[in-house]
Design an enzyme around this catalytic site. Sequence first.
Site, mmCIF file in Angstrom:
data_model
loop_
_atom_site.group_PDB
_atom_site.id
_atom_site.type_symbol
_atom_site.label_atom_id
_atom_site.label_comp_id
_atom_site.label_asym_id
_atom_site.label_seq_id
_atom_site.Cartn_x
_atom_site.Cartn_y
_atom_site.Cartn_z
ATOM 1 C CD GLU A 230 -1.850 2.252 1.786
ATOM 2 O OE1 GLU A 230 -1.387 3.194 1.091
ATOM 3 O OE2 GLU A 230 -2.093 2.348 2.997
ATOM 4 C CB CYS A 264 -2.201 6.439 2.278
ATOM 5 S SG CYS A 264 -0.664 6.118 3.155
#
Length: 460
Positions: A230, A264
């Site tokens: 990720e 994020c």
Amino acid sequence: MSNSIQTINPFTEKTIKEYHLMDLEGAEKAVEKSDDCFAEWKLVSVKERIKLANSLAEVIEKNRDELVQLMVSEMGKVKSQGESEVTLCANICKYTASIAEQALANETREYEGGNAIISYQPLGVILGIQPWNFPLYQVIRYSITNLVAGNTTVMKHASNVFGMAEKIQSLYEQAGFPKNAYQSLLIDGKTASKLIRHEAIKGVTFTGSDKIGKKVAKSAEKRSKKTVLELGSNDAYLVLDDADLQLAIETSVLGRIVNNGQTCVSAKRFIVTEKNYEAFKTGFTKAMQQLKIGDPEAQDTDIGPMAREDLRDKLHEQVTESIDAGATVVCGCSVPDQQGFFYPASILENVKPGMPAYDDELFGPVAALIKAKDDEDAMRIANDSRYGLGGGIFSKDVEKATELAIKHFDTGMVNINGFALSQPNLPFGGVKSSGYGREHGGFGIKEFVNIKSVMVANNK
């Protein structure tokens, strides 16, 4: 090179604690202990692992105050958001427990000549390399699913949240997990990279920058080890011609400044059609300027300090480079003269390709405002990115927005007329340079398992 590291409070700029770094030999011994534990843990029933997952949820909730305080002091998280993170982690444990038995159950299928059993068996020791921005959540989301699947894990946390790293290991031990099933290793990045070579490490899960993540993947690939990555994003939020502007403005502010802008999957690029651009800009700017920056422990604080001074300086460099390339300042965009690693709620416009504000991830409370000709152009600009983690669409035509989200938006997750972070029952992950693999929603529990076919011939 020093073998110790200090954690620094980003609000007071004072040292919290000094930690001694584990060397490679010590880290390798920890991996071996984890491997020894795996030999027994893999044989423990799924039902017993489920009980321990629910126990961990209870332990997390009991330790709420201490966990929140660690987030506030080590990385400057606003207190109320720390409380939400603790709740999310407890819920992840409960959700994992609720779906594990069915997700990991053997399946039977017929084949020509017999019957087959499809089994989901753990792989072994999983190495986790996790960032500081959600210091409890990032670790719990990968570790509890892997432990319930029957794997064991060693975890390298970011050095500025080593207090949380130690606390998480304590949580697992308090919950009753066997010793060495979960270990937090106080190591640096180079040592973590070398651990990938260890024969007992069977997979690696990494959250962080795409630059480092690709190096991790390359190292694992050489050794035929699976990875889940990720790698962040510069998520686009589209304000289409028929958007509810007030809703879009309020939601966009929340989406940009959550976790002090250090998320994020937060809103970063705001792509607004020409029809709505000036009205959105006016309302968005006013709302951003009204946000209160200050002590992350205070109830009325909207934005706390950034986690580290170097991260604040890097953000300002990206802003400055964008301005030098032609972007213009709408508000903020300067380092305040005050104690703490603060950066104001900021907006840049006239943002174009080739600028950090357009191409890269601005990991702090800075919004990139981009004008599109129409809805089609807005979608084109949104996809003009190497990233693809999340995104958002504001439109009163929900059916149209849903079709755009499903068929045209090149991301792993899309919000429509709202902003939501990760949910325990929904898959989390991205595409393109935002990585691959999924966590949550029952998907993460099968990322590091051997999907085994056992074929039983019918010889009657």
